[in-house]
Design a protein around this motif. Structure first.
Motif, PDB file in Angstrom:
ATOM      1  N   UNK A 176      42.907  27.883-107.371  1.00  0.00           N
ATOM      2  CA  UNK A 176      42.589  27.663-108.871  1.00  0.00           C
ATOM      3  C   UNK A 176      42.277  26.391-109.140  1.00  0.00           C
ATOM      4  N   UNK A 177      42.907  25.157-108.799  1.00  0.00           N
ATOM      5  CA  UNK A 177      42.241  23.868-109.274  1.00  0.00           C
ATOM      6  C   UNK A 177      42.017  23.076-107.947  1.00  0.00           C
ATOM      7  N   UNK A 178      41.644  23.798-106.989  1.00  0.00           N
ATOM      8  CA  UNK A 178      41.579  23.243-105.711  1.00  0.00           C
ATOM      9  C   UNK A 178      39.899  23.872-105.268  1.00  0.00           C
ATOM     10  N   UNK A 179      39.303  24.272-106.323  1.00  0.00           N
ATOM     11  CA  UNK A 179      37.971  24.996-105.937  1.00  0.00           C
ATOM     12  C   UNK A 179      36.900  23.967-105.146  1.00  0.00           C
ATOM     13  N   UNK A 180      36.878  22.908-105.593  1.00  0.00           N
ATOM     14  CA  UNK A 180      35.730  21.797-104.634  1.00  0.00           C
ATOM     15  C   UNK A 180      36.332  21.627-103.647  1.00  0.00           C
TER      16      UNK A 180
END
Length: 855
Positions: free
Chosen positions: A726-730
């Protein structure tokens, strides 16, 4: 306009049905009616129109189109679909970065050489960005620039090299495969029958001594063998001749070329010897060669189907239609429409035994649903009003009324199938190297055959033809090209059955080479949701309530809250006393952001929240029983009333039950394990100590995580990372290979190469173990194929192996490679280890939890 759905006219073009179509071989189903077609071309176009959701074309057309089997490969209707697809309106396609995408089914795929030929031929067309063919599923994933070429030109290019292509439709492809399998079996039967009959005449010749058989009888046996060999050469060997002609027309030397050449040379030489009554005949060798090759191809076809079984079930399980409630809730009247026509907000009825056509929320009813195809979980899951039901789930017990949340093309099952298809279409570097070698192998082989023939024609002309045929027959480039895709397909299918979606072709190879394993914390090593670990009370001193009462009151105060800490208290109350919390009367509730809640509970003022907030009501200093020195990584929530302090709740994010075993497995296999999180360093250190991770880095924002991973890569490390997606896409995109925890609707937002559908961390290590086994099998296959060819070809060139033994060796070589790869479909020991470890971890004390605060 008439539909032309009678028994003597083609439903699509209106022409009279030929005799070949009288058995219903070509037909399409519209609604509940099957309509006959005059040719495969009309069937392909009609099926494409219906599958794309444009069946209304047949109701509104004003004239009949031209036949689809004429000079025009793509009639106007299919060209209309190509235009819709380029504009992003075609249901089977999508647009990305201005390019058009499509998934096509292909007829005529014989072996891995077809993959190389098609990808090279189509990939060289101007405007084609990528063309990736999955040999197991026989589907071509295309991406092209709509300004430089069209779907029509791509289909024409495929036709010129001998392959029929049409928009993917699961039912049509299944029917085509069934026909291909039956045809191949008939060819195998004819070849086997011819071989046995020819051997009846060949064996007496081999056993007889000089002069035992009269010349007239010997000639009669030769002519009988010739006529008995004709069906095998003219019918059973057709796939090899067609494949060779297709390769030569395309300017390449595929793997059917030496096979067809060997059959033709052996047969022609035998015919000449029979007519002249001089020299040896090889009819027995030719028939045996054809039979053994067809046996190998039949087994290979079965193996490919088995390797793609799960993906096939996904496509076949998705419902083509749905029952939409037209006036819900006033009426229960329904209408049947194509799944692709469902809109967000539509109300649909799903009866027991039916699959859900799109991701939807239960609006009415309670039932159990089967998610085995989506997550690998065999146990049914309960769903009630408000539950999200993913598309592709099967309703098991009671009728459900659902409200559509996503269109059918974006449903969970559709996304799953698309990602799995993309993974199967791509190839890791080791597979590309094998394909390049196999492509050059045939050219070198033909030169070797010519040189061998020339030598023996000079040295011993009587053996020249026989040895040249033996060299053609004994070589097995198929084994080289099958060595990697067969292993990859088998492993990908097994992982998908166990709830691991491999969406990148390079995953298994890269994961096996990974030197550093990077774990995110929240939602990965931990559950990602707070739980109540401990409740400390002042009841022991005789001036307070017991723990159960404190939990019930706190849960009642949090009943309307969505705060994660409040949800932890509610879950604890439900676990300990069921619905007892609902009997507590709470009034005049007031929330203070960042501090807590104040309320009247049964006439007494209470506060629930931070220490300072509760002390404002209690006035007295915090009792020793509730004191905490701050060494714990848990979050403290206090409860007090107008009579004084009552309780302290320690709430934290618990470790996953299989986290320790997973970390330990990677460490035991020589991987460097790093914990990388945005949480406070103190909390990260607690997690690392409990899991035995020596390198823990906290307080890193997404950009900081990205920089850290890139720094590792610059130092030569191969990084595998797992996060919550979710918040680790990059950082997931930047890692060499990435895993995402999660399932269901989150698939659409996943940026990882692998998605763990069952949301179990142990699946990460299981995938790594499967990758190691796969690479080992691939190397075994490549080593065997190389060793076989290195030994067998020189032996045949020196005249040490007869042609019939060469045919046995070639067939056995391919069969060994495929069977070795199929071993990967079975479960290994790793899964048993993690199942046991997870059971042990489940019994851990509460002290294994850590802070719920995270970035």
């Amino acid at each position: 306009m008439s539909s032309h759905a009678d028994d003597i006219a083609c439903f699509h073009c209106g022409q009279a049905l030929p005799a070949a179509a009288a058995d219903g071989r070509w037909a399409v189903t519209l609604g509940s009616t099957s309509h006959p077609m005059c040719c495969p071309g009309c069937q392909s176009v009609a099926q494409a129109i219906i599958s794309s959701g444009n069946a209304a074309y047949y109701e509104n057309r004003t004239e009949l189109p031209a036949r689809a089997d004429g000079a025009e490969l793509v009639p106007p209707e299919l060209e209309m679909i190509a235009r819709m697809e380029a504009q992003g309106e075609f249901a089977a396609g999508a647009a990305r970065d201005g390019d058009s995408e499509a998934l096509l089914s292909l007829d005529g795929i014989r072996c891995a050489a077809c993959v190389w030929l098609i990808e090279r031929h189509v990939g060289r067309m101007p405007g084609v960005v990528s063309a990736q063919l999955n040999v197991s599923t026989e589907r071509l994933a295309l991406r092209w620039n709509k300004d430089q070429c069209s779907l029509r030109s791509i289909l024409q290019a495929l036709r010129t090299i001998g392959y029929q292509a049409y928009p993917f439709d699961a039912a049509r492809q299944q029917a085509q495969r069934r026909r291909d399998r039956h045809t191949l079996f008939r060819q195998l039967f004819v070849a086997g029958l011819s071989m046995m009959q020819v051997m009846m005449y060949a064996i007496p010749v081999y056993m007889a001594g000089a002069g035992d058989i009269e010349a007239d009888m010997h000639a009669l046996m030769r002519w009988a063998s010739l006529f008995l060999t004709l069906p095998a050469v003219a019918y059973s060997a057709l796939p090899f001749f067609k494949g060779a002609w297709r390769d030569l027309r395309a300017g390449s030397a595929g793997m059917d070329v030496p096979v067809a050449l060997g059959i033709a040379v052996g047969f022609v030489a035998s015919v000449i010897a029979t007519v002249r009554d001089v020299g040896d005949v090889y009819f027995d060798t030719v028939t045996m060669f054809i039979f053994l090759l067809l046996c190998s191809r039949y087994l290979e076809l079965a193996a490919r189907r088995k390797s793609a079984a799960t993906l096939e079930r996904m496509h076949q399980a998705f419902p083509a239609s749905a029952q939409r409630l037209t006036a819900y809730p006033q009426s229960r009247a329904t209408e049947v429409l194509a799944s692709s026509q469902l809109q967000i907000g539509d109300m649909i009825l799903v009866r027991p035994g039916e699959a859900v056509a799109a991701d939807a929320v239960v609006a009415e009813g309670e039932s159990n649903i089967d998610l085995s195809l989506l997550s690998g979980e065999s146990r049914p899951a309960a769903c009630v009003v408000g539950s999200l039901v993913p598309g592709g789930a099967v309703n098991l017990s009671q009728p459900l009324v659902l409200q559509v949340q996503r269109e059918s093309s974006a449903s969970t099952l559709a996304v799953l199938a698309l990602l799995a298809q993309q993974a199967g279409a791509g190839k890791p570097e080791i597979a590309r190297r094998a394909d390049r070698f196999a492509a050059s192998f045939v050219k070198v082989l033909l030169l070797l055959v010519f040189a061998t023939f020339c030598f023996w024609q000079w040295y011993d002309p009587s053996r020249a033809w026989l040895i040249a045929v033996a060299v053609l027959v004994v070589s097995c480039p198929c084994a080289l090209s099958l060595a990697t895709p067969s292993a990859l397909a088998a492993t990908t299918d097994r992982l998908l059955r166990e709830g691991v979606l491999v969406a990148g072709a390079h995953v298994l190879e890269t994961l096996h080479r990974a030197s550093v394993i990077v774990f995110d914390k929240t939602g990965t090593l931990t559950r990602g949701r707070p739980v109540l670990l401990h409740c400390a009370t002042v009841a022991a001193a005789g001036n307070g309530m017991d723990a159960a009462t404190c939990i019930r009151i706190a849960a009642a105060m949090e009943a309307s809250s969505t705060h994660p800490l409040g949800q932890a208290l509610i879950a604890a109350a439900q676990a300990s006393s069921g619905a007892a919390a609902s009997t507590v009367q709470v009034r005049a509730e007031c929330a203070t952001p960042g501090a807590g809640l104040a309320a009247q509970v049964e006439g007494i003022s209470y506060r629930l929240g931070t220490r300072d907030f509760v002390q404002g009501l209690c006035r007295a200093p915090l009792p020793q029983a509730l004191n905490n020195d701050g060494s714990s990584a848990a979050t403290q929530v206090y409860l007090g009333n107008e009579h004084g302090w009552q309780a302290r709740f320690d709430i934290a994010d618990a470790l996953r039950p299989d986290a320790a075993a997973t970390v330990q497995w990677f460490q035991q296999h020589g991987k460097q394990v790093i914990l990388l999180s945005g949480d406070r360093q103190a909390v990260v250190d607690v997690v690392a100590r409990r899991l035995g991770i020596g390198h823990a880095i906290g307080e890193r924002l997404p950009q900081g995580k990205l920089e850290f991973v890139r720094h590792l890569q610059q130092n030569g490390e191969v990084v595998a990372m797992i996060g919550d997606g979710i918040n680790d896409a990059a950082v997931l995109r930047a890692a060499d290979v990435s895993f995402a925890m999660g399932a269901g609707a989150a698939l659409a937002q996943a940026h990882a190469d692998v998605v763990l559908l069952k949301d179990q961390l142990s699946a990460f290590a299981e995938t790594a173990a499967a990758a190691s086994r796969t690479m080992r099998v691939m190397r075994q296959n490549l080593a065997w194929a190389t060793l076989y060819n290195v030994v067998a070809i020189p032996a045949a060139a020196m005249g040490l192996i007869d042609p019939w033994l060469c045919a046995v060796g070639m067939s056995a070589s391919s069969a060994i490679v495929v069977c070795n790869a199929l071993r990967l479909r079975g479960r290994g020991r790793t899964r048993t280890f993690f199942t046991t470890a997870a059971a042990d971890q489940t019994r851990e004390p509460h002290g294994s939890a850590v802070s719920a605060h995270s970035a």
